[in-house]
Design a protein around this motif. Structure first.
Motif, mmCIF file in Angstrom:
data_model
loop_
_atom_site.group_PDB
_atom_site.id
_atom_site.type_symbol
_atom_site.label_atom_id
_atom_site.label_comp_id
_atom_site.label_asym_id
_atom_site.label_seq_id
_atom_site.Cartn_x
_atom_site.Cartn_y
_atom_site.Cartn_z
ATOM 1 N N VAL A 103 27.791 14.825 0.536
ATOM 2 C CA VAL A 103 28.224 15.723 0.449
ATOM 3 C C VAL A 103 28.613 17.303 0.785
ATOM 4 O O VAL A 103 29.893 17.907 -0.084
ATOM 5 N N VAL A 104 27.688 18.119 1.068
ATOM 6 C CA VAL A 104 27.677 19.236 1.710
ATOM 7 C C VAL A 104 28.889 19.103 2.546
ATOM 8 O O VAL A 104 29.269 19.848 3.028
ATOM 9 N N LEU A 105 28.753 17.981 3.625
ATOM 10 C CA LEU A 105 29.463 17.984 5.074
ATOM 11 C C LEU A 105 30.988 17.594 4.485
ATOM 12 O O LEU A 105 32.258 18.140 5.494
ATOM 13 N N GLY A 106 31.161 16.839 3.785
ATOM 14 C CA GLY A 106 32.043 16.491 2.739
ATOM 15 C C GLY A 106 33.140 17.915 2.259
ATOM 16 O O GLY A 106 34.243 18.116 2.517
ATOM 17 N N ALA A 107 31.874 19.199 2.308
ATOM 18 C CA ALA A 107 32.659 20.105 1.750
ATOM 19 C C ALA A 107 32.564 21.027 2.955
ATOM 20 O O ALA A 107 33.755 22.214 2.667
ATOM 21 N N GLN A 108 32.024 21.178 3.347
ATOM 22 C CA GLN A 108 32.338 21.966 5.239
ATOM 23 C C GLN A 108 33.092 20.974 5.755
ATOM 24 O O GLN A 108 34.153 21.735 6.296
ATOM 25 N N GLY A 109 33.689 20.013 5.356
ATOM 26 C CA GLY A 109 35.642 19.692 5.917
ATOM 27 C C GLY A 109 36.465 19.718 5.165
ATOM 28 O O GLY A 109 37.491 20.341 5.720
ATOM 29 N N ALA A 110 36.376 20.009 4.213
ATOM 30 C CA ALA A 110 37.196 20.294 3.026
ATOM 31 C C ALA A 110 37.148 21.864 3.339
ATOM 32 O O ALA A 110 38.678 22.329 3.998
ATOM 33 N N ALA A 111 36.767 22.722 4.017
ATOM 34 C CA ALA A 111 37.162 24.107 4.264
ATOM 35 C C ALA A 111 37.082 24.903 5.449
ATOM 36 O O ALA A 111 37.230 25.222 5.936
ATOM 37 N N GLN A 112 37.015 23.404 6.309
ATOM 38 C CA GLN A 112 36.633 23.486 8.193
ATOM 39 C C GLN A 112 36.052 24.906 8.428
ATOM 40 O O GLN A 112 36.780 25.818 8.996
ATOM 41 N N ALA A 113 34.491 24.521 7.842
ATOM 42 C CA ALA A 113 34.056 25.871 8.432
ATOM 43 C C ALA A 113 33.444 25.270 9.871
ATOM 44 O O ALA A 113 31.981 24.573 10.006
ATOM 45 N N LEU A 114 33.138 26.496 9.925
ATOM 46 C CA LEU A 114 32.847 26.173 11.910
ATOM 47 C C LEU A 114 31.759 26.405 12.211
ATOM 48 O O LEU A 114 31.149 27.194 12.702
ATOM 49 N N VAL A 115 30.678 25.226 11.963
ATOM 50 C CA VAL A 115 29.411 25.744 11.992
ATOM 51 C C VAL A 115 28.246 24.525 12.311
ATOM 52 O O VAL A 115 28.665 23.218 11.983
ATOM 53 N N PRO A 116 27.385 24.344 13.163
ATOM 54 C CA PRO A 116 26.998 22.982 13.928
ATOM 55 C C PRO A 116 25.320 22.784 12.127
ATOM 56 O O PRO A 116 24.168 22.680 13.015
ATOM 57 N N LEU A 117 26.087 22.536 11.014
ATOM 58 C CA LEU A 117 24.807 21.996 10.642
ATOM 59 C C LEU A 117 24.825 20.722 10.291
ATOM 60 O O LEU A 117 23.159 20.300 10.212
ATOM 61 N N TRP A 118 25.378 20.122 10.522
ATOM 62 C CA TRP A 118 25.034 18.596 11.460
ATOM 63 C C TRP A 118 23.584 18.238 12.416
ATOM 64 O O TRP A 118 22.745 17.907 12.399
ATOM 65 N N GLU A 119 24.364 19.071 13.132
ATOM 66 C CA GLU A 119 24.309 18.717 14.787
ATOM 67 C C GLU A 119 22.725 19.408 14.571
ATOM 68 O O GLU A 119 21.551 18.945 15.436
ATOM 69 N N HIS A 120 22.563 20.225 13.771
ATOM 70 C CA HIS A 120 21.093 21.384 14.317
ATOM 71 C C HIS A 120 20.143 20.301 13.533
ATOM 72 O O HIS A 120 19.064 20.149 13.847
ATOM 73 N N GLN A 121 19.694 20.002 12.234
ATOM 74 C CA GLN A 121 19.320 19.314 11.202
ATOM 75 C C GLN A 121 19.131 17.790 11.434
ATOM 76 O O GLN A 121 18.097 17.421 11.749
ATOM 77 N N LEU A 122 20.187 17.355 12.143
ATOM 78 C CA LEU A 122 20.068 15.251 13.243
ATOM 79 C C LEU A 122 19.331 15.981 14.416
ATOM 80 O O LEU A 122 18.028 14.821 14.201
ATOM 81 N N ALA A 123 19.349 16.516 14.959
ATOM 82 C CA ALA A 123 18.109 16.801 16.085
ATOM 83 C C ALA A 123 17.266 17.304 15.798
ATOM 84 O O ALA A 123 15.974 16.607 16.037
ATOM 85 N N ALA A 124 16.810 18.311 14.927
ATOM 86 C CA ALA A 124 15.582 18.123 14.375
ATOM 87 C C ALA A 124 15.047 16.928 13.340
ATOM 88 O O ALA A 124 13.634 17.596 13.595
ATOM 89 N N ALA A 125 15.707 16.673 12.892
ATOM 90 C CA ALA A 125 15.154 15.249 12.360
ATOM 91 C C ALA A 125 14.813 14.825 13.364
ATOM 92 O O ALA A 125 13.648 13.835 12.074
ATOM 93 N N ALA A 126 15.217 14.344 13.871
ATOM 94 C CA ALA A 126 15.134 13.684 15.235
ATOM 95 C C ALA A 126 13.774 13.936 15.656
ATOM 96 O O ALA A 126 12.503 12.967 16.006
ATOM 97 N N LEU A 127 12.944 14.879 16.232
ATOM 98 C CA LEU A 127 12.484 15.582 16.935
ATOM 99 C C LEU A 127 11.078 15.143 15.598
ATOM 100 O O LEU A 127 10.022 14.622 15.976
ATOM 101 N N ALA A 128 11.050 15.689 15.086
ATOM 102 C CA ALA A 128 10.217 15.178 13.778
ATOM 103 C C ALA A 128 9.676 13.996 13.577
ATOM 104 O O ALA A 128 8.450 13.601 13.560
#
Length: 377
Positions: A73-98
């Motif tokens: 739901v957060v990424l859906g809001a990000q897509g609607a606003a076209q907010a250019l930040v690495p939100l999913w990339e950063h945290q999914l990489a960190a989650a994979a590390l964890a």
């Protein structure tokens, strides 16, 4: 199926939407385009302050410990606003590390990722080359050797670390790479939707043993990456559809709003059906991921639908806006650029439909058929 969000999820989504809208309105996007900046640099610290960079990272690692539904739901809001930040990339990489990194790797890299000192990016593009994998990983003594290239890594010239997919003995593996190393060549550029990218050239890069995540990391990571990209695509397309409906309701021709013409209504109905189809398929995917159920066929179906929807919706919206839609001073062109960039990141639909067909040919038990037992992960 109940598609309603819980009160906590709804509040979380609304807070994120307010932040993205503040930083991602049309004026802010025009200013970003003119600046040449690789991403929305003022927005990224605000995301970190709100904890949006750690939604799916376990609480033990400093994250919020929430699920893919909240991230969707957060990424859906990000897509609607076209907010250019690495939100999913950063945290999914960190989650994979964890989840899949050893103690030495996580203790060395996760704290800086969580406090925002370092930025992570990800790329699975090296495995998407139709000829062969363009990034290869081989054992060398007690460590690894990485060779090849990775095209158009998002923020590859700006992030400090990257999680890359490489081929190793015929199997995909995830590699944690320090991008500041002298033997990593970065060739920066700018994507069509004004996001900084970089080609990575890796020639005999020597890695420690713990730089390669444990077996099973790629199988865990890929469907979640698909869900993230599809969530962005859904947000982009829903806002694109909303703006197009508003335009055809006001634009008049032959004394009538063009939205009253049957052909226009039919075109918008096709897009709406596509949006709802992707939404229901994406909900099923994130539900299964959060429940720990097998999700490979669902992920492949979502990826194909997201690619197709981005193409169809983008071109129909452009057509219904006429010449104004392709004028780069008008905001509509950005939606087409974003949807096409997301489709490219997912790899297109044909190969994934073929992969889904191969899976279906070998499995006759599907989780959505109530008269058959659940298939294995």
């Amino acid at each position: 199926m109940d598609f309603r969000l819980s009160e906590d999820q709804q509040a979380f989504a609304e807070a994120a939407a307010a932040l993205f809208t503040e930083h991602g309105n049309d004026d802010a996007l025009r200013a970003h385009d003119a600046s040449g900046a690789p991403y929305m640099q003022p927005l990224w610290p605000a995301c970190i302050e709100m904890g949006l960079h750690g939604i799916v990272i376990p609480e033990a690692a400093g994250g919020l410990g929430l699920g893919m539904t909240e991230l969707m739901v957060v990424l859906g809001a990000q897509g609607a606003a076209q907010a250019l930040v690495p939100l999913w990339e950063h945290q999914l990489a960190a989650a994979a590390l964890a989840h899949f990194g050893n103690d030495a790797l996580t203790s060395r890299l996760l704290p800086a990722a969580m406090d925002g000192t370092t930025m992570w990016t990800v790329s699975l593009a090296a495995l998407a080359d139709p000829r062969d994998a363009s990034l290869r990983l081989v054992r060398k003594g007690d460590g690894w050797r990485l060779d090849g290239h990775v095209p158009a890594v998002p923020l590859g010239a700006d992030a400090q670390h990257a999680l890359l997919a490489a081929e190793c003995d015929g199997e995909p593996r995830l590699v944690a790479l320090d991008l500041a190393r002298s033997d990593v060549q970065r060739q920066p550029g700018l994507d069509q939707h004004h996001l900084g990218v970089a080609d990575l050239v890796l020639d005999g890069v020597a890695l420690d043993d713990d730089a390669v995540l444990a077996n099973g990391a790629y199988a865990w990571f890929e469907p979640r990456a698909i869900a993230c990209l599809a969530s962005l695509q859904l947000g982009v397309t829903r806002e694109q559809l909303r703006r197009t409906v508003a335009h055809v309701s006001e634009r008049k021709q032959f004394g009538r709003a063009i939205g009253s013409f049957q052909l226009v209504v039919g075109a918008l109905a096709d897009v709406y059906i596509g949006v709802e189809t992707l939404r229901s398929a994406l909900w099923q995917l994130v539900y299964r991921l959060d429940a720990g159920l097998g999700a490979l066929p669902q992920a492949l179906a979502v990826r194909a639908q997201a690619c197709e929807l981005g193409h169809v919706a983008g071109h129909k919206a452009q057509h219904l806006h006429g010449g104004v839609g392709v004028d780069i001073s008008h905001p509509m062109h950005r939606f087409l650029f974003w949807s096409r960039a997301l489709a490219v990141a997912m790899g297109g639909s044909e190969a994934h439909l073929a992969q889904l067909g191969d899976w279906l040919a070998g499995h006759d038990q599907l989780g959505w058929k109530y008269d058959l037992p659940e298939f294995a992960p």
